[in-house]
Design a protein around this motif. Structure first.
Motif, PDB file in Angstrom:
ATOM      1  N   PRO A 139     -49.056  32.037 -34.695  1.00  0.00           N
ATOM      2  CA  PRO A 139     -48.762  30.728 -34.093  1.00  0.00           C
ATOM      3  C   PRO A 139     -47.312  30.608 -33.602  1.00  0.00           C
ATOM      4  CG  PRO A 139     -50.021  30.435 -36.108  1.00  0.00           C
ATOM      5  CD  PRO A 139     -49.637  31.906 -36.038  1.00  0.00           C
ATOM      6  N   ASP A 140     -46.404  31.390 -34.183  1.00  0.00           N
ATOM      7  CA  ASP A 140     -44.993  31.318 -33.799  1.00  0.00           C
ATOM      8  C   ASP A 140     -44.648  32.143 -32.570  1.00  0.00           C
ATOM      9  OD1 ASP A 140     -44.112  29.608 -35.927  1.00  0.00           O
ATOM     10  OD2 ASP A 140     -44.454  31.321 -37.255  1.00  0.00           O
ATOM     11  N   GLY A 141     -45.504  33.079 -32.199  1.00  0.00           N
ATOM     12  CA  GLY A 141     -45.232  33.912 -31.043  1.00  0.00           C
ATOM     13  C   GLY A 141     -46.052  35.181 -31.047  1.00  0.00           C
ATOM     14  N   ILE A 142     -45.793  35.982 -30.044  1.00  0.00           N
ATOM     15  CA  ILE A 142     -46.513  37.240 -29.854  1.00  0.00           C
ATOM     16  C   ILE A 142     -45.488  38.346 -29.651  1.00  0.00           C
ATOM     17  CG2 ILE A 142     -48.034  38.502 -28.267  1.00  0.00           C
ATOM     18  CD1 ILE A 142     -49.519  35.952 -27.772  1.00  0.00           C
ATOM     19  N   GLY A 143     -45.777  39.511 -30.206  1.00  0.00           N
ATOM     20  CA  GLY A 143     -44.965  40.694 -29.978  1.00  0.00           C
ATOM     21  C   GLY A 143     -45.823  41.756 -29.313  1.00  0.00           C
TER      22      GLY A 143
ATOM     23  N   VAL B   6     -42.095  37.004 -27.912  1.00  0.00           N
ATOM     24  CA  VAL B   6     -42.016  35.792 -27.090  1.00  0.00           C
ATOM     25  C   VAL B   6     -42.608  34.610 -27.845  1.00  0.00           C
ATOM     26  CG1 VAL B   6     -42.209  37.149 -24.962  1.00  0.00           C
ATOM     27  CG2 VAL B   6     -44.247  36.077 -25.906  1.00  0.00           C
ATOM     28  N   PRO B   7     -42.061  33.414 -27.618  1.00  0.00           N
ATOM     29  CA  PRO B   7     -42.696  32.223 -28.178  1.00  0.00           C
ATOM     30  C   PRO B   7     -43.956  31.903 -27.374  1.00  0.00           C
ATOM     31  CG  PRO B   7     -40.826  31.581 -26.832  1.00  0.00           C
ATOM     32  CD  PRO B   7     -40.845  33.090 -26.865  1.00  0.00           C
ATOM     33  N   ARG B   8     -44.908  31.222 -27.989  1.00  0.00           N
ATOM     34  CA  ARG B   8     -46.148  30.868 -27.293  1.00  0.00           C
ATOM     35  C   ARG B   8     -45.928  29.930 -26.102  1.00  0.00           C
ATOM     36  NH1 ARG B   8     -50.792  32.199 -28.682  1.00  0.00           N
ATOM     37  NH2 ARG B   8     -51.132  33.437 -30.529  1.00  0.00           N
ATOM     38  N   PRO B   9     -45.161  28.844 -26.264  1.00  0.00           N
ATOM     39  CA  PRO B   9     -44.986  27.975 -25.091  1.00  0.00           C
ATOM     40  C   PRO B   9     -44.067  28.631 -24.067  1.00  0.00           C
ATOM     41  CG  PRO B   9     -43.733  27.106 -26.959  1.00  0.00           C
ATOM     42  CD  PRO B   9     -44.521  28.291 -27.459  1.00  0.00           C
ATOM     43  N   HIS B  10     -44.247  28.239 -22.816  1.00  0.00           N
ATOM     44  CA  HIS B  10     -43.342  28.742 -21.779  1.00  0.00           C
ATOM     45  C   HIS B  10     -41.981  28.096 -21.981  1.00  0.00           C
ATOM     46  CE1 HIS B  10     -41.964  30.522 -18.084  1.00  0.00           C
ATOM     47  NE2 HIS B  10     -41.362  29.381 -17.859  1.00  0.00           N
TER      48      HIS B  10
ATOM     49  N   LEU C 183     -45.718  36.016 -16.203  1.00  0.00           N
ATOM     50  CA  LEU C 183     -46.362  37.203 -16.769  1.00  0.00           C
ATOM     51  C   LEU C 183     -46.543  37.072 -18.279  1.00  0.00           C
ATOM     52  CD1 LEU C 183     -47.341  40.179 -16.524  1.00  0.00           C
ATOM     53  CD2 LEU C 183     -44.942  40.834 -16.811  1.00  0.00           C
ATOM     54  N   PHE C 184     -45.517  36.619 -18.978  1.00  0.00           N
ATOM     55  CA  PHE C 184     -45.604  36.533 -20.438  1.00  0.00           C
ATOM     56  C   PHE C 184     -46.553  35.426 -20.875  1.00  0.00           C
ATOM     57  CE2 PHE C 184     -41.183  38.628 -21.170  1.00  0.00           C
ATOM     58  CZ  PHE C 184     -41.689  39.836 -20.716  1.00  0.00           C
ATOM     59  N   CYS C 185     -46.646  34.338 -20.115  1.00  0.00           N
ATOM     60  CA  CYS C 185     -47.636  33.308 -20.427  1.00  0.00           C
ATOM     61  C   CYS C 185     -49.050  33.882 -20.281  1.00  0.00           C
ATOM     62  CB  CYS C 185     -47.464  32.088 -19.534  1.00  0.00           C
ATOM     63  SG  CYS C 185     -46.049  31.043 -19.967  1.00  0.00           S
ATOM     64  N   GLY C 186     -49.232  34.780 -19.309  1.00  0.00           N
ATOM     65  CA  GLY C 186     -50.524  35.450 -19.148  1.00  0.00           C
ATOM     66  C   GLY C 186     -50.845  36.331 -20.342  1.00  0.00           C
TER      67      GLY C 186
ATOM     68  N   SER D 267     -35.573  39.766 -16.625  1.00  0.00           N
ATOM     69  CA  SER D 267     -36.538  40.159 -15.594  1.00  0.00           C
ATOM     70  C   SER D 267     -37.766  39.254 -15.564  1.00  0.00           C
ATOM     71  CB  SER D 267     -36.955  41.614 -15.778  1.00  0.00           C
ATOM     72  OG  SER D 267     -37.504  41.816 -17.057  1.00  0.00           O
ATOM     73  N   VAL D 268     -38.125  38.643 -16.681  1.00  0.00           N
ATOM     74  CA  VAL D 268     -39.209  37.666 -16.726  1.00  0.00           C
ATOM     75  C   VAL D 268     -38.609  36.367 -17.278  1.00  0.00           C
ATOM     76  CG1 VAL D 268     -41.454  37.081 -17.739  1.00  0.00           C
ATOM     77  CG2 VAL D 268     -40.972  39.446 -17.081  1.00  0.00           C
ATOM     78  N   PRO D 269     -38.717  35.274 -16.529  1.00  0.00           N
ATOM     79  CA  PRO D 269     -38.086  34.026 -16.962  1.00  0.00           C
ATOM     80  C   PRO D 269     -38.877  33.307 -18.058  1.00  0.00           C
ATOM     81  CG  PRO D 269     -39.158  33.682 -14.863  1.00  0.00           C
ATOM     82  CD  PRO D 269     -39.306  35.140 -15.194  1.00  0.00           C
ATOM     83  N   HIS D 270     -39.139  34.008 -19.133  1.00  0.00           N
ATOM     84  CA  HIS D 270     -39.771  33.460 -20.345  1.00  0.00           C
ATOM     85  C   HIS D 270     -38.980  34.059 -21.492  1.00  0.00           C
ATOM     86  CE1 HIS D 270     -43.740  32.278 -22.455  1.00  0.00           C
ATOM     87  NE2 HIS D 270     -42.931  32.699 -23.442  1.00  0.00           N
ATOM     88  N   LEU D 271     -38.476  33.223 -22.377  1.00  0.00           N
ATOM     89  CA  LEU D 271     -37.666  33.682 -23.496  1.00  0.00           C
ATOM     90  C   LEU D 271     -38.324  34.876 -24.180  1.00  0.00           C
ATOM     91  CD1 LEU D 271     -35.324  33.280 -25.536  1.00  0.00           C
ATOM     92  CD2 LEU D 271     -36.839  31.707 -26.765  1.00  0.00           C
TER      93      LEU D 271
END
Length: 137
Positions: free
Chosen positions: A23-27, A42-46, A5-8, A92-96
């Motif tokens: 470039p460092d992430g999204i809030g 979240v950081p950009r990469p998974h 979900l967070f990668c989406g 709940s979402v396996p993305h840091l």
């Protein structure tokens, strides 16, 4: 990662109330906030958990978390923030992701039993997202 979900959200294929995109992430606003103005960073990469984050990405990611932690009180009128991160258990979402939760003395938050306060509408959520984005500059 296709099913994340967070990668989406990072890719822009899943809608979110974004407050910052660097470039460092999204809030973006948590859709089930502890208190209104609760942001996930979240950081950009998974990356599934903190221990898997490339050490070269740590400074930029945590600087972004720090910036959001300063912006949330400025935008919401809160007195401070609670910054938290789960790793695998209770994630709940396996993305840091780092939770940046607005806090005020006497707000009722006790330990890790987090009450949830939904936004009344998408318009209200967009107003919070815009205010936090504005406080980020």
């Amino acid at each position: 990662m296709v099913d994340c979900l967070f990668c989406g959200i990072v890719a822009g294929t899943v809608p979110a109330f974004k407050v910052v995109d660097t470039p460092d992430g999204i809030g973006f606003l948590d859709i089930r906030p502890v208190f209104k103005g609760h942001v996930l960073v979240v950081p950009r990469p998974h990356v599934p958990e903190l221990t898997a984050l490339d050490p070269d990405l740590l400074p930029g990611f945590f600087t972004l978390v720090q910036r959001v932690a300063a912006a949330v009180p400025a935008a919401t009128g809160a007195k401070g923030t609670f910054v938290a991160m789960n790793n695998i258990v209770s994630q709940s979402v396996p993305h840091l992701h780092a939770h940046v939760v607005p806090r005020t003395k006497g707000d009722g938050l006790r330990g890790f039993f987090w009450p949830r306060h939904k936004y009344d509408s998408d318009d209200e959520a967009a107003t919070y997202a815009s205010a936090i984005a504005g406080a980020l500059g």
